[in-house]
Design a protein around this motif. Sequence first.
Motif, PDB file in Angstrom:
ATOM      1  N   TYR A  33      36.636  32.083   3.851  1.00 18.78           N
ATOM      2  CA  TYR A  33      37.400  31.217   4.753  1.00 18.78           C
ATOM      3  C   TYR A  33      38.842  31.080   4.270  1.00 18.78           C
ATOM      4  O   TYR A  33      39.127  31.228   3.086  1.00 18.78           O
ATOM      5  CB  TYR A  33      36.827  29.786   4.762  1.00 18.78           C
ATOM      6  N   ILE A  55      34.469  35.415  12.297  1.00 19.26           N
ATOM      7  CA  ILE A  55      33.520  34.486  12.916  1.00 19.26           C
ATOM      8  C   ILE A  55      34.257  33.331  13.582  1.00 19.26           C
ATOM      9  O   ILE A  55      33.933  32.914  14.677  1.00 19.26           O
ATOM     10  CB  ILE A  55      32.538  33.926  11.859  1.00 19.26           C
ATOM     11  N   GLU A  96      25.360  32.503   3.110  1.00 17.93           N
ATOM     12  CA  GLU A  96      24.477  32.118   4.202  1.00 17.93           C
ATOM     13  C   GLU A  96      23.158  31.654   3.629  1.00 17.93           C
ATOM     14  O   GLU A  96      22.764  32.024   2.544  1.00 17.93           O
ATOM     15  CB  GLU A  96      24.184  33.310   5.115  1.00 17.93           C
ATOM     16  N   GLY A  97      22.474  30.887   4.420  1.00 17.93           N
ATOM     17  CA  GLY A  97      21.165  30.465   3.959  1.00 17.93           C
ATOM     18  C   GLY A  97      20.906  29.025   4.300  1.00 17.93           C
ATOM     19  O   GLY A  97      21.494  28.491   5.221  1.00 17.93           O
ATOM     20  N   ASN A  98      20.044  28.404   3.548  1.00 14.34           N
ATOM     21  CA  ASN A  98      19.737  27.020   3.858  1.00 14.34           C
ATOM     22  C   ASN A  98      20.848  26.115   3.358  1.00 14.34           C
ATOM     23  O   ASN A  98      21.777  26.552   2.708  1.00 14.34           O
ATOM     24  CB  ASN A  98      18.378  26.616   3.260  1.00 14.34           C
ATOM     25  N   TYR A  99      20.700  24.845   3.659  1.00 18.53           N
ATOM     26  CA  TYR A  99      21.824  23.955   3.403  1.00 18.53           C
ATOM     27  C   TYR A  99      22.160  23.857   1.941  1.00 18.53           C
ATOM     28  O   TYR A  99      23.269  23.534   1.559  1.00 18.53           O
ATOM     29  CB  TYR A  99      21.570  22.583   4.022  1.00 18.53           C
ATOM     30  N   THR A 102      25.077  26.127   1.269  1.00 19.45           N
ATOM     31  CA  THR A 102      26.196  26.203   2.194  1.00 19.45           C
ATOM     32  C   THR A 102      27.453  25.544   1.670  1.00 19.45           C
ATOM     33  O   THR A 102      28.444  25.525   2.361  1.00 19.45           O
ATOM     34  CB  THR A 102      25.839  25.560   3.541  1.00 19.45           C
ATOM     35  N   GLU A 103      27.411  25.013   0.443  1.00 15.82           N
ATOM     36  CA  GLU A 103      28.656  24.465  -0.047  1.00 15.82           C
ATOM     37  C   GLU A 103      29.638  25.595  -0.280  1.00 15.82           C
ATOM     38  O   GLU A 103      29.273  26.670  -0.725  1.00 15.82           O
ATOM     39  CB  GLU A 103      28.442  23.663  -1.339  1.00 15.82           C
ATOM     40  N   ALA A 104      30.873  25.338   0.056  1.00 17.99           N
ATOM     41  CA  ALA A 104      31.912  26.342  -0.109  1.00 17.99           C
ATOM     42  C   ALA A 104      32.559  26.177  -1.474  1.00 17.99           C
ATOM     43  O   ALA A 104      32.757  25.072  -1.957  1.00 17.99           O
ATOM     44  CB  ALA A 104      32.951  26.201   1.003  1.00 17.99           C
ATOM     45  N   PHE A 105      32.867  27.294  -2.076  1.00 23.44           N
ATOM     46  CA  PHE A 105      33.590  27.300  -3.351  1.00 23.44           C
ATOM     47  C   PHE A 105      35.046  27.630  -3.045  1.00 23.44           C
ATOM     48  O   PHE A 105      35.327  28.624  -2.372  1.00 23.44           O
ATOM     49  CB  PHE A 105      32.987  28.355  -4.284  1.00 23.44           C
TER      50      PHE A 105
END
Lengths: 115, 114
Positions: A33, A55, A96-99, A102-105
């Motif tokens: 991102y 995306i 991607e995956g479960n919550y 999903t934290e972004a680094f």
Amino acid sequence: DTAVSQTPKYLVTQMGNDKSIKCEQNLGHDTMYWYKQDSKKFLKIMFSYNNKELIINETVPNRFSPKSPDKAHLNLHINSLELGDSAVYFCASSQEGNYMNTEAFFGQGTRLTVV
Amino acid sequence: DQQVKQNSPSLSVQEGRISILNCDYTNSMFDYFLWYKKYPAEGPTFLISISSIKDKNEDGRFTVFLNKSAKHLSLHIVPSQPGDSAVYFCAAGSFRSNDYKLSFGAGTTVTVRA
């Protein structure tokens, strides 16, 4: 062994110039991102790439063009820089995956100053 | 239109006491929430998260509470330590949107006094 690294850390340039900010992640994440932190300190997403495919493209001027040569890199190129582009730009990545994943680094940020 | 709001820009607390940071959101599609901590000249670092199926998640000194009906979450830090002085961002996302986009609040600057 920085997880998300972006260069340069500081960038001062004149109006009208074209500049690039590079970002690399060594976490093996699929998604990268670009966020912009404006003068009011809000972090707003600009772009999101998943496996080199765009995306998310929020309402960002066409002068901003992300480029992802591979899934570990997402560079941000800005044409015809304007004074209002001055901000701190953060690169980030996530898996991607479960919550739980999903934290972004985030990278350390690039402070862009347009004069 | 900010979908995630942190209405307190700053918080000062004495070392050893509890810090309570609040966050409100407007988008009912959000189903996971995160707190990030940011030091000057560094990027935000992940602190703790909670999904909408829970109302509490605890990790050491940090606890996040979620009140879905009020669209409100809070972060409790106890006991507060000088190293906790930083800016704390609340963020929210939606699995259903399938884009992993996070919406951030404006941040709360926490100062822990010795």
